[in-house]
Scaffold this motif. Structure first.
Motif, short mmCIF file in Angstrom:
data_model
loop_
_atom_site.label_atom_id
_atom_site.label_comp_id
_atom_site.label_asym_id
_atom_site.label_seq_id
_atom_site.Cartn_x
_atom_site.Cartn_y
_atom_site.Cartn_z
N UNK A 285 31.54 7.70 59.95
CA UNK A 285 31.69 6.31 60.39
C UNK A 285 32.88 5.63 59.72
N UNK A 286 34.01 6.34 59.74
CA UNK A 286 35.29 5.85 59.21
C UNK A 286 35.26 5.58 57.71
N UNK A 287 34.34 6.24 57.02
CA UNK A 287 34.28 6.13 55.56
C UNK A 287 34.29 7.52 54.95
N UNK A 288 34.85 7.62 53.77
CA UNK A 288 34.85 8.89 53.06
C UNK A 288 33.43 9.19 52.58
N UNK A 289 33.04 10.46 52.67
CA UNK A 289 31.66 10.81 52.31
C UNK A 289 31.61 12.18 51.67
N UNK A 290 30.65 12.39 50.79
CA UNK A 290 30.45 13.68 50.15
C UNK A 290 29.84 14.66 51.15
N UNK A 291 30.24 15.94 51.04
CA UNK A 291 29.69 16.96 51.93
C UNK A 291 28.53 17.71 51.28
N UNK A 292 28.40 17.62 49.96
CA UNK A 292 27.32 18.31 49.24
C UNK A 292 26.67 17.36 48.25
N UNK A 293 25.35 17.46 48.10
CA UNK A 293 24.63 16.59 47.18
C UNK A 293 25.03 16.85 45.72
N UNK A 294 25.42 18.10 45.43
CA UNK A 294 25.79 18.46 44.07
C UNK A 294 27.18 17.97 43.69
N UNK A 295 27.88 17.38 44.64
CA UNK A 295 29.27 17.04 44.41
C UNK A 295 29.48 16.06 43.26
N UNK A 296 28.53 15.17 43.03
CA UNK A 296 28.69 14.18 41.96
C UNK A 296 28.90 14.85 40.61
N UNK B 212 38.89 0.27 57.23
CA UNK B 212 37.59 0.62 56.64
C UNK B 212 37.71 1.90 55.82
N UNK B 213 38.40 2.87 56.39
CA UNK B 213 38.60 4.15 55.71
C UNK B 213 39.38 3.97 54.41
N UNK B 214 40.48 3.25 54.48
CA UNK B 214 41.34 3.07 53.30
C UNK B 214 40.59 2.33 52.19
N UNK B 215 39.84 1.33 52.56
CA UNK B 215 39.04 0.60 51.56
C UNK B 215 38.05 1.52 50.88
N UNK B 216 37.38 2.37 51.68
CA UNK B 216 36.40 3.29 51.11
C UNK B 216 37.07 4.35 50.24
N UNK B 217 38.28 4.77 50.62
CA UNK B 217 39.02 5.76 49.83
C UNK B 217 39.37 5.22 48.45
N UNK B 218 39.93 4.03 48.40
CA UNK B 218 40.31 3.45 47.11
C UNK B 218 39.09 3.31 46.21
N UNK B 219 38.00 2.81 46.77
CA UNK B 219 36.77 2.64 45.99
C UNK B 219 36.26 3.98 45.48
N UNK B 220 36.28 4.99 46.34
CA UNK B 220 35.77 6.32 46.00
C UNK B 220 36.62 6.97 44.91
N UNK B 221 37.93 6.96 45.08
CA UNK B 221 38.82 7.59 44.12
C UNK B 221 38.72 6.94 42.74
N UNK B 222 38.68 5.63 42.71
CA UNK B 222 38.58 4.92 41.43
C UNK B 222 37.22 5.14 40.78
N UNK B 223 36.17 5.16 41.58
CA UNK B 223 34.82 5.31 41.03
C UNK B 223 34.65 6.65 40.33
N UNK B 224 35.21 7.72 40.92
CA UNK B 224 34.98 9.06 40.37
C UNK B 224 36.16 9.60 39.56
N UNK B 225 37.23 8.81 39.42
CA UNK B 225 38.29 9.16 38.49
C UNK B 225 39.38 10.05 39.04
N UNK B 226 39.57 10.09 40.36
CA UNK B 226 40.66 10.86 40.94
C UNK B 226 41.97 10.07 40.90
N UNK B 227 43.08 10.81 40.95
CA UNK B 227 44.41 10.18 40.88
C UNK B 227 45.07 10.05 42.24
N UNK B 228 44.43 10.53 43.28
CA UNK B 228 45.04 10.41 44.59
C UNK B 228 44.27 11.13 45.67
#
Length: 392
Positions: free
Chosen positions: A61-72, A116-132
């Motif tokens: 739904x135009x948002x970034x999402x995890x594909x596996x539950x263990x991904x966290x 919507x996608x870009x907003x979710x990407x920024x939030x996701x990357x910052x939350x989990x500590x990715x650089x890009x």
């Protein structure tokens, strides 16, 4: 004083001129197979690569999402590697062939969806500590994606870059990187990429210079040859690294942003006639699945080493600067330390930005299969590219 200044300036320029990138994909597939002891994020040597790319996440739904539950847990382990090398950058890859084109088609079709996608990407990357972010859309403008998506892919990249720059001004953190994995086929480039515009907005362009031949063709061929085979004519003469990379450069991509793809795997074939073992020999299907990759027609480098030790005949393909091997009716076209060394030297002479490996988990990460130390292929790239920024 002037001579000292000149010397320091020359030294600085020399250092900047050697700043190649080594971007290593990590595919988490093996962790979710109960009978396979696969690599975990903490098993990766954080000093091998300048960038580690976690693959993959999806779109819902135009948002970034995890594909596996263990991904966290994976994300934490993956980004904790930066504690052992503070110069390491981590990226999150979204897409791949298995995800299909439909989520991307929907995403780019309207400004609201892209935002919507870009907003979710920024939030996701910052939350989990990715650089890009690494976009892995196979492929805009073809394979079911309408022609308009060629331009809309450019628009998406431009909007991501603009949003990443705007976000920096608010939180004072380093800007998030935006990169894309792209194809090398002439038809795909024509259908899917506005090369010059993409080059201006992307930090790096990872070119998939592999899967250039495989069992689907009905005859043997190298997975990732540096040069064309003397026997190849027509469009097949374009299925080599040199042509693909030169083509991207000629179409307007900045050479320093172009990252050459290196496969840590090979394509396998079952020979139709075991007495015919050269390039172009008839084949009726892909080779038997390996015990780890479990894919017909494909072996990881560690699996190839086991095959080589079983008594396979190894041949150096001098025309294309890659090896192949055969035993009975099984045949594999692959890469080894020698071919990686040659290709890395070539990309330096060609002034490209560096190398990317698919994938570090397919290298001999334990060192127990090939007898060449841990991560022999990736280590070869690091050595040839002289990566000081991946060595601390």
């Amino acid at each position: 004083m002037y001579s000292l200044f000149l010397g320091l300036n020359l030294l600085l320029n020399a250092h900047l001129g050697s700043a190649y990138q080594l971007m290593c994909y990590f595919n988490n597939w093996a962790q979710y197979q109960s009978d396979v002891e696969g690599i975990k994020p903490h098993d990766i040597d954080p000093c091998l690569c300048t960038h580690l790319i976690y693959s993959f996440v999806g779109i819902w739904k135009n948002n970034i999402t995890m594909t596996k539950k263990k991904a966290l847990d994976d994300y934490k382990e993956f980004n904790d590697l930066k504690k052992r090398n503070n110069q390491l950058k981590t990226l999150l890859s979204i897409g791949c062939w298995n995800s299909g084109t439909a989520p991307f088609i929907t995403l780019v079709s309207a400004p609201e969806g892209r935002q919507s996608f870009i907003t979710s990407v920024i939030k996701f990357l910052r939350k989990y500590g990715f650089d890009g972010l690494n976009l892995f859309w196979q492929y805009p403008g073809c394979h079911g994606s309408p022609p308009r998506d060629k331009h809309l892919f450019t628009v998406l990249i431009q909007e991501i870059r603009k949003a990443f720059e705007k976000e920096v001004s608010k939180n004072k953190k380093p800007r998030l990187l935006v990169t894309a994995a792209v194809d090398g086929a002439i038809a795909t480039i024509k259908s899917g990429y506005e090369v010059s515009q993409l080059s201006r907005s992307l930090d790096y362009i990872q070119v998939m210079t592999y899967d250039l031949h495989g069992s689907w063709e009905g005859y043997t061929g190298e997975n990732s040859p540096l040069y064309k085979s003397p026997a190849e004519t027509g469009i097949k003469a374009f299925h080599n690294i040199k042509y693909i990379m030169d083509n991207w450069k000629q179409k307007g991509a900045a050479p320093e942003k172009l990252i050459v793809g290196f496969p840590a795997y090979g394509h396998t074939f079952i020979l139709s006639d075991s007495s015919k073992t050269g390039i172009g020999a008839p084949s009726n299907r892909g080779g038997h699945p390996g015990p780890y990759t479990k894919k017909t027609g494909l072996w990881a480098y560690s699996e190839i080493c086991t095959f080589l030790k079983s008594g396979a005949t190894q041949v150096w393909n001098a025309a294309q600067q890659v090896p192949y091997a055969y035993y009975g009716n099984e045949w594999v076209g692959y890469d080894n330390i020698k071919s990686f060394h040659i290709k890395a030297q070539w990309l330096k002479k060609s002034s490209f930005g560096g190398a990317m490996i698919w994938a570090i988990d397919m290298d001999d990460f334990t060192g127990s299969f090939c007898g060449q130390g841990t991560f022999p292929l990736t280590s070869t790239l690091k050595k040839v590219l002289k990566l000081h920024n991946a060595s601390k």
